[in-house]
Design a protein around this motif. Structure first.
Motif, short mmCIF file in Angstrom:
data_model
loop_
_atom_site.label_atom_id
_atom_site.label_comp_id
_atom_site.label_asym_id
_atom_site.label_seq_id
_atom_site.Cartn_x
_atom_site.Cartn_y
_atom_site.Cartn_z
N PHE A 64 0.81 -0.96 0.28
CA PHE A 64 -0.13 -0.36 -0.10
C PHE A 64 1.09 1.54 0.01
O PHE A 64 0.68 2.16 0.44
N ALA A 65 2.27 1.00 -0.21
CA ALA A 65 2.68 1.65 -0.16
C ALA A 65 3.25 2.70 -1.54
O ALA A 65 4.97 2.82 -0.62
N GLY A 66 3.11 2.24 -2.66
CA GLY A 66 3.96 1.64 -3.33
C GLY A 66 5.02 1.13 -3.93
O GLY A 66 5.89 1.78 -5.11
N LEU A 67 5.06 0.27 -4.01
CA LEU A 67 6.09 -0.80 -3.42
C LEU A 67 5.64 -1.60 -4.06
O LEU A 67 4.40 -2.34 -3.87
N ASP A 68 6.63 -2.59 -4.55
CA ASP A 68 5.83 -4.27 -5.19
C ASP A 68 5.48 -5.35 -3.72
O ASP A 68 5.87 -5.25 -2.71
N GLU A 117 -1.53 1.60 -9.53
CA GLU A 117 -0.37 1.85 -9.84
C GLU A 117 -0.66 3.37 -9.21
O GLU A 117 0.06 3.73 -8.38
N ASP A 118 -1.26 4.10 -9.87
CA ASP A 118 -1.61 5.44 -10.00
C ASP A 118 -2.24 5.85 -8.43
O ASP A 118 -1.72 6.77 -7.90
N ALA A 119 -2.28 4.85 -7.78
CA ALA A 119 -3.23 5.27 -6.11
C ALA A 119 -1.86 4.60 -5.17
O ALA A 119 -2.28 4.46 -4.37
N ASP A 178 4.32 2.96 7.05
CA ASP A 178 3.34 4.12 7.88
C ASP A 178 3.65 4.88 7.36
O ASP A 178 1.82 5.40 6.74
N GLU A 179 4.06 6.10 6.86
CA GLU A 179 4.84 7.19 6.64
C GLU A 179 4.26 7.19 5.08
O GLU A 179 2.67 8.24 4.70
N GLU A 180 4.32 6.23 4.04
CA GLU A 180 4.25 6.44 2.87
C GLU A 180 2.63 6.23 2.44
O GLU A 180 2.45 6.28 2.05
N VAL A 181 2.08 5.36 3.47
CA VAL A 181 1.11 4.88 3.73
C VAL A 181 -0.40 5.79 3.78
O VAL A 181 -1.06 5.84 3.02
N ALA A 182 0.42 6.43 4.80
CA ALA A 182 -0.89 7.70 4.79
C ALA A 182 -0.70 8.74 3.18
O ALA A 182 -1.46 9.41 3.74
N LYS A 183 0.32 9.07 2.91
CA LYS A 183 0.35 9.90 2.29
C LYS A 183 -0.66 9.83 1.02
O LYS A 183 -0.98 10.12 0.01
N ARG A 184 -0.82 8.52 0.88
CA ARG A 184 -1.04 7.77 0.43
C ARG A 184 -2.73 7.31 -0.02
O ARG A 184 -3.56 6.85 -0.68
N GLY A 185 -2.86 7.92 1.62
CA GLY A 185 -4.60 7.62 1.59
C GLY A 185 -4.92 6.31 2.26
O GLY A 185 -6.02 5.77 2.27
N HIS A 186 -3.90 5.56 2.68
CA HIS A 186 -4.38 3.72 2.59
C HIS A 186 -4.39 3.54 3.83
O HIS A 186 -4.21 2.12 4.06
N THR A 187 -4.46 4.26 4.98
CA THR A 187 -4.35 3.86 6.03
C THR A 187 -4.93 3.24 6.66
O THR A 187 -4.26 2.30 7.46
N ALA A 188 -6.30 2.81 6.58
CA ALA A 188 -7.40 2.70 6.88
C ALA A 188 -6.54 1.07 6.85
O ALA A 188 -7.56 -0.55 7.15
N LYS A 189 -6.82 0.44 5.24
CA LYS A 189 -6.73 -0.94 4.46
C LYS A 189 -5.61 -1.97 4.65
O LYS A 189 -5.55 -2.89 4.98
#
Length: 375
Positions: free
Chosen positions: A112-116, A321-323, A170-181
């Motif tokens: 969820f953080a833009g990683l594979d 990927e865009d998300a 968690d920092e990267e996930v929060a930037k993308r709005g996926h914290t709850a996922k």
């Protein structure tokens, strides 16, 4: 020369002291080194735990009773950090009667953080930290004792940086709005029965299954359940106990009695001797019992249906990927195909994880009614 060599727990008393320390910390990182090729359940050779302050190793080969640690992982008040932890967590429910409770898997969260996804620990550590995991000991025989200092340090590095990785992810996930996922996806590791394999769900390495009658399928299903139960009882891998092809052959040509089984090609001699009466009985009971439901078959997809799927698939991947969500964490093509072809055939949509939870909500803008939430 090894530096910062972690301590090694070798007694029950030392483990109880360690568990108390981990409980007080409220969270700890966890990993294992195990061998799983010759047994149904893995043989644990080394366990690694770490808090923010220190890393410690546990030697199960010294006869340490690991139950207090498994019970700790089942405690919802204590968070356990893992990386690709599915196999590491398997003993918890089996030995405590309770599933793992508060799990954070960095491999899942990284998706969820833009990683594979899946992303190795080494690749993830390189991407998000300046830490050095050291030389790779991938092919180490972890049964050998004594454990050298460099091996102990390498093992500890598997848990030493998980807390830092969790913070960066968690920092990267929060930037993308996926914290709850992230917690929702991690909860699948806490579901009761998540580590119990379904003998009917795997793909058989055998010929002869296509076009089976329902009665033959009933016999095969019964044999699959029986094989797994006996493999567990004897603690051997299922295919080492009895090969898939032999199982299919038994279903296609059920032996009527012990004499017929003894003449059956491919059945190992010890199995023939020990289960001479049992295997024919399993086959007969299944053949005489209720039949499995008819498989639902949609009409063959048209060229138009195939073209629709081929158009949707890359769009969904690009949408993910865009998300900043790894497409391989979100879905696979097989489950999307099932939804597209059922919809094209006018059939009810099959049960699918794409129609549940965060996946359904995320995919609604691009897939619409295909991911209508399950009732």
């Amino acid at each position: 020369m090894a530096t910062n060599v972690p301590g090694l727990v070798t007694t029950d008393g030392e483990l109880l002291d360690l568990v108390a320390t981990l409980r007080e910390a409220g969270a700890f990182a966890f990993d294992t080194e195990f061998i799983g090729e010759q047994n149904f359940f893995p043989i644990f050779c080394l366990l690694q735990v770490a808090t923010i302050q220190t890393a410690t190793l546990i030697d199960p080969l010294a006869g340490v009773d690991l139950l207090p640690l498994w019970e700790l992982i089942a405690d919802p008040a204590v968070e356990t950090l893992v990386h690709a932890g599915l196999q590491d967590l398997e003993p918890v429910e089996r030995l405590t009667g309770r599933p793992p409770a508060a799990i954070y898997d960095t491999q899942i969260a990284a998706g969820f953080a833009g990683l594979d996804y899946p992303c190795s620990l080494r690749k993830l550590t390189d991407a998000l930290t300046d830490a050095d995991l050291g030389a790779d000991h991938k092919f180490t025989d972890w049964r050998k004792r004594p454990l050298t200092g460099d091996k102990r340090e390498y093992a500890a590095n598997d848990v030493r940086y998980l807390a830092l990785l969790r913070e960066r992810i968690d920092e990267e996930v929060a930037k993308r709005g996926h914290t709850a996922k992230v917690p929702e996806e991690n909860r699948r590791l806490c579901a009761p029965g998540a580590f119990v394999s379904d003998p009917l769900s795997g793909r058989l390495k055998a010929q002869g299954t296509r076009g089976m009658s329902r009665r033959t399928r009933a016999v095969l299903d019964a044999l699959l359940h029986w094989r797994q139960a006996e493999a567990i009882r004897n603690d051997v891998p299922v295919r080492m106990f009895l090969a898939d092809q032999v199982l299919v052959d038994l279903a296609l040509h059920p032996p009527a009695d012990a004499a017929a089984l003894r003449g059956f090609k491919g059945v190992p001699r010890p199995v023939k001797e020990h289960y001479a009466a049992e295997i024919p009985a399993v086959c007969k009971d299944a053949a005489d019992g209720p039949l499995p439901p008819r498989a639902r078959r949609n009409p063959p997809p048209s060229e138009e249906d195939k073209a629709r799927l081929d158009a949707i698939w890359p769009r969904v991947r690009a949408f993910a990927e865009d998300a900043g969500i790894s497409p391989s964490l979100l879905l696979n093509k097989k489950e999307l195909t099932a939804l597209v072809y059922a919809d094209a055939a006018g059939q009810p949509l099959p049960p699918s994880r794409l129609r549940r939870g965060w996946r359904s909500a995320f995919l609604q803008p691009i897939l619409g009614d295909l991911v209508t939430p399950e009732a």
